[in-house]
Design a protein around this motif. Structure first.
Motif, PDB file in Angstrom:
ATOM      1  N   GLY A  52       0.705  -1.256   0.129  1.00  0.00           N
ATOM      2  CA  GLY A  52      -0.184   0.022  -0.075  1.00  0.00           C
ATOM      3  C   GLY A  52       0.783   1.185  -0.070  1.00  0.00           C
ATOM      4  O   GLY A  52       1.984   1.210   0.083  1.00  0.00           O
ATOM      5  N   GLY A  53       0.173   2.531  -0.056  1.00  0.00           N
ATOM      6  CA  GLY A  53       0.776   3.668   0.024  1.00  0.00           C
ATOM      7  C   GLY A  53       1.405   3.841   1.435  1.00  0.00           C
ATOM      8  O   GLY A  53       0.962   3.240   2.461  1.00  0.00           O
ATOM      9  N   HIS A  54       2.565   4.618   1.500  1.00  0.00           N
ATOM     10  CA  HIS A  54       3.397   4.883   2.829  1.00  0.00           C
ATOM     11  C   HIS A  54       3.790   3.354   3.273  1.00  0.00           C
ATOM     12  O   HIS A  54       3.890   3.038   4.376  1.00  0.00           O
ATOM     13  N   GLY A  55       3.783   2.199   2.297  1.00  0.00           N
ATOM     14  CA  GLY A  55       4.148   1.026   2.624  1.00  0.00           C
ATOM     15  C   GLY A  55       5.464   0.355   2.098  1.00  0.00           C
ATOM     16  O   GLY A  55       6.272   1.092   1.565  1.00  0.00           O
ATOM     17  N   SER A  56       5.578  -0.868   2.089  1.00  0.00           N
ATOM     18  CA  SER A  56       6.785  -1.653   1.745  1.00  0.00           C
ATOM     19  C   SER A  56       6.521  -2.972   1.546  1.00  0.00           C
ATOM     20  O   SER A  56       5.292  -3.240   1.877  1.00  0.00           O
ATOM     21  N   TRP A  57       7.382  -3.642   1.147  1.00  0.00           N
ATOM     22  CA  TRP A  57       7.055  -5.313   1.013  1.00  0.00           C
ATOM     23  C   TRP A  57       6.784  -5.843   2.309  1.00  0.00           C
ATOM     24  O   TRP A  57       6.179  -6.615   2.244  1.00  0.00           O
ATOM     25  N   LEU A  58       6.886  -5.064   3.564  1.00  0.00           N
ATOM     26  CA  LEU A  58       6.526  -5.591   4.614  1.00  0.00           C
ATOM     27  C   LEU A  58       5.164  -5.506   5.045  1.00  0.00           C
ATOM     28  O   LEU A  58       4.866  -6.022   6.210  1.00  0.00           O
ATOM     29  N   HIS A  59       4.464  -4.680   4.306  1.00  0.00           N
ATOM     30  CA  HIS A  59       2.958  -5.017   4.491  1.00  0.00           C
ATOM     31  C   HIS A  59       2.737  -6.428   4.523  1.00  0.00           C
ATOM     32  O   HIS A  59       1.505  -6.645   4.732  1.00  0.00           O
ATOM     33  N   TRP A  60       3.304  -7.304   3.740  1.00  0.00           N
ATOM     34  CA  TRP A  60       3.069  -8.751   3.656  1.00  0.00           C
ATOM     35  C   TRP A  60       3.918  -9.702   4.630  1.00  0.00           C
ATOM     36  O   TRP A  60       3.979 -10.882   4.417  1.00  0.00           O
ATOM     37  N   VAL A  61       4.235  -9.081   5.763  1.00  0.00           N
ATOM     38  CA  VAL A  61       5.078  -9.781   6.562  1.00  0.00           C
ATOM     39  C   VAL A  61       4.583 -11.004   7.422  1.00  0.00           C
ATOM     40  O   VAL A  61       5.236 -12.035   7.510  1.00  0.00           O
ATOM     41  N   ARG A  62       3.121 -10.990   7.533  1.00  0.00           N
ATOM     42  CA  ARG A  62       2.430 -12.274   7.962  1.00  0.00           C
ATOM     43  C   ARG A  62       1.814 -13.185   6.734  1.00  0.00           C
ATOM     44  O   ARG A  62       1.052 -14.160   7.066  1.00  0.00           O
ATOM     45  N   ASN A  63       2.192 -13.048   5.667  1.00  0.00           N
ATOM     46  CA  ASN A  63       1.493 -13.534   4.507  1.00  0.00           C
ATOM     47  C   ASN A  63       2.582 -14.315   3.563  1.00  0.00           C
ATOM     48  O   ASN A  63       2.235 -15.592   2.877  1.00  0.00           O
ATOM     49  N   VAL A  64       3.900 -13.862   3.549  1.00  0.00           N
ATOM     50  CA  VAL A  64       4.807 -14.535   2.640  1.00  0.00           C
ATOM     51  C   VAL A  64       5.268 -15.976   2.893  1.00  0.00           C
ATOM     52  O   VAL A  64       5.029 -16.841   1.917  1.00  0.00           O
ATOM     53  N   SER A  65       5.240 -16.134   4.195  1.00  0.00           N
ATOM     54  CA  SER A  65       5.677 -17.779   4.642  1.00  0.00           C
ATOM     55  C   SER A  65       4.620 -18.679   4.078  1.00  0.00           C
ATOM     56  O   SER A  65       4.710 -19.733   3.405  1.00  0.00           O
ATOM     57  N   ALA A  66       3.378 -18.257   4.260  1.00  0.00           N
ATOM     58  CA  ALA A  66       2.114 -19.173   3.890  1.00  0.00           C
ATOM     59  C   ALA A  66       1.950 -19.234   2.652  1.00  0.00           C
ATOM     60  O   ALA A  66       1.703 -20.367   1.826  1.00  0.00           O
ATOM     61  N   LEU A  67       1.950 -18.195   1.922  1.00  0.00           N
ATOM     62  CA  LEU A  67       1.721 -18.065   0.229  1.00  0.00           C
ATOM     63  C   LEU A  67       2.788 -18.906  -0.470  1.00  0.00           C
ATOM     64  O   LEU A  67       2.540 -19.460  -1.354  1.00  0.00           O
ATOM     65  N   SER A  68       4.311 -18.707   0.118  1.00  0.00           N
ATOM     66  CA  SER A  68       5.156 -19.200  -0.676  1.00  0.00           C
ATOM     67  C   SER A  68       5.311 -20.515  -0.471  1.00  0.00           C
ATOM     68  O   SER A  68       6.262 -21.456  -1.191  1.00  0.00           O
ATOM     69  N   LYS A  69       4.621 -21.591   0.077  1.00  0.00           N
ATOM     70  CA  LYS A  69       4.547 -23.000   0.187  1.00  0.00           C
ATOM     71  C   LYS A  69       3.846 -23.365  -1.120  1.00  0.00           C
ATOM     72  O   LYS A  69       4.120 -24.642  -1.461  1.00  0.00           O
ATOM     73  N   LEU A  70       3.119 -22.543  -2.053  1.00  0.00           N
ATOM     74  CA  LEU A  70       2.618 -23.260  -2.991  1.00  0.00           C
ATOM     75  C   LEU A  70       2.972 -22.253  -4.220  1.00  0.00           C
ATOM     76  O   LEU A  70       2.456 -22.577  -5.418  1.00  0.00           O
ATOM     77  N   HIS A  71       3.510 -21.123  -3.982  1.00  0.00           N
ATOM     78  CA  HIS A  71       4.057 -20.102  -4.981  1.00  0.00           C
ATOM     79  C   HIS A  71       5.178 -19.762  -5.079  1.00  0.00           C
ATOM     80  O   HIS A  71       5.967 -19.643  -3.873  1.00  0.00           O
ATOM     81  N   CYS A  72       5.627 -19.079  -6.124  1.00  0.00           N
ATOM     82  CA  CYS A  72       6.781 -18.301  -5.980  1.00  0.00           C
ATOM     83  C   CYS A  72       6.271 -16.985  -5.781  1.00  0.00           C
ATOM     84  O   CYS A  72       5.742 -16.440  -6.790  1.00  0.00           O
ATOM     85  N   VAL A  73       6.429 -16.554  -4.754  1.00  0.00           N
ATOM     86  CA  VAL A  73       5.956 -15.020  -4.367  1.00  0.00           C
ATOM     87  C   VAL A  73       7.061 -14.059  -4.752  1.00  0.00           C
ATOM     88  O   VAL A  73       8.151 -14.085  -4.056  1.00  0.00           O
ATOM     89  N   LEU A  74       6.432 -12.867  -5.270  1.00  0.00           N
ATOM     90  CA  LEU A  74       7.403 -12.014  -5.765  1.00  0.00           C
ATOM     91  C   LEU A  74       6.973 -10.648  -5.174  1.00  0.00           C
ATOM     92  O   LEU A  74       5.627 -10.388  -5.255  1.00  0.00           O
ATOM     93  N   VAL A  75       7.735 -10.237  -4.291  1.00  0.00           N
ATOM     94  CA  VAL A  75       7.199  -8.857  -3.590  1.00  0.00           C
ATOM     95  C   VAL A  75       8.148  -7.587  -3.697  1.00  0.00           C
ATOM     96  O   VAL A  75       9.226  -7.601  -3.299  1.00  0.00           O
ATOM     97  N   PRO A  76       7.715  -6.567  -4.386  1.00  0.00           N
ATOM     98  CA  PRO A  76       8.766  -5.402  -4.579  1.00  0.00           C
ATOM     99  C   PRO A  76       8.327  -4.519  -3.558  1.00  0.00           C
ATOM    100  O   PRO A  76       7.474  -4.475  -2.938  1.00  0.00           O
TER     101      PRO A  76
END
Length: 290
Positions: A52-76
């Protein structure tokens, strides 16, 4: 509601962030002379997450690990945010989103190829960016927008934000950002979540791209009407940036390939506050075909 992970001290929050970052890789992509930094986790079908705005890749800090079990997760970090460069183009461009979207599109092609289908998620201002990207990118397979900006309708925020830039000391700045975190981003005020605050502070102080006017200006409905991919619209039921049920019906507009849902007990930063529920929803939505 699954409660956020509560962290007692900034040092512990920093360790959580470092452990997450070390579980993936960092890729710097040069797009027209500007470096866009990406964190990449896991393997499988590509899934791009836009903060989001005023954000960074860390807006997904609690999601990356779960989602990357089934996907190649790319977070800019999007251009103008956190570790990525500002855009080389003039900030006075008549269409300031154009350069941002073009840089992301070019970076994605560099990372996964121009013909590879990928799934796309955008949060808040990133939702507007994701819709713009998907509207001109036929390789977007499925799209999810979380608390998206750009709907152009009334908000329900009642507590004004504090001007943290006017703070005289790091401590008073952090306290101002704490107040904003709980009046705008999170619904629950139970506990003292230093991980959320650390992410919020790090992201805000390094955001240079000014997204507020774009987020308030509308245009999301127009963009979605140019998206052919299936769309999931998702809000926390207490999101102060919208009246979710009204916006959901406006954006769904009777289209059978668009779905929406509310996550109970959560606010705007729903993928943090109700991470388990949102992770399950996204994994189901982006389940590979067949």
């Amino acid at each position: 509601m699954d409660m956020p992970q509560v962290v007692g001290r900034d040092g512990e929050a920093t360790q959580i962030i470092l452990r997450l970052e070390s579980s993936g890789s960092v890729r710097d992509v040069d797009v027209g002379g500007s470096i866009v930094r990406w964190r990449i986790f896991g393997s499988g079908s590509p899934l791009v997450l836009l903060h989001g705005g005023h954000g960074s890749w860390l807006h997904w800090v609690r999601n990356v690990s779960a989602l990357s079990k089934l996907h190649c997760v790319l977070v800019p970090d999007m251009p103008g945010f956190n570790d990525s460069d500002d855009l080389c183009s003039s900030p006075q461009h008549s269409d300031p989103l154009a350069g941002l979207v073009a840089a992301l599109h070019g970076a994605i092609e560099s990372l996964i190829g121009s013909e590879t289908p990928f799934d796309l998620v955008g949060f808040s201002f990133g939702g507007l960016v994701a819709a713009r990207l998907a509207s001109g990118t036929p390789t977007v397979r499925r799209l999810a927008l979380i608390g998206p900006a750009g709907h152009g309708t009334a908000r329900r925020q009642v507590t004004p934000l504090v001007d943290w830039r006017a703070a005289q000391t790091p401590a008073t700045r952090r306290e101002a950002l704490r107040q904003n975190l709980y009046s705008f981003m999170l619904h629950s005020r139970d506990g003292d979540d230093e991980l959320a605050l650390t992410v919020h502070e790090r992201s805000c102080v390094r955001a240079r791209f000014r997204s507020k006017a774009l987020s308030r200006a509308g245009g999301l409905e127009f963009l979605l009407n140019r998206v052919e991919a299936p769309v999931l619209l998702l809000w926390g039921e207490n999101d102060v940036t919208a009246h979710p049920e009204r916006v959901a019906e406006l954006l769904r507009n009777g289209r059978s390939h668009r779905e929406w849902c509310l996550v109970s007990g959560a606010g705007h930063w729903v993928q943090y506050e109700s991470a388990n529920r949102v992770n399950d929803l996204l994994l189901s939505w982006f389940k590979p075909a067949g």
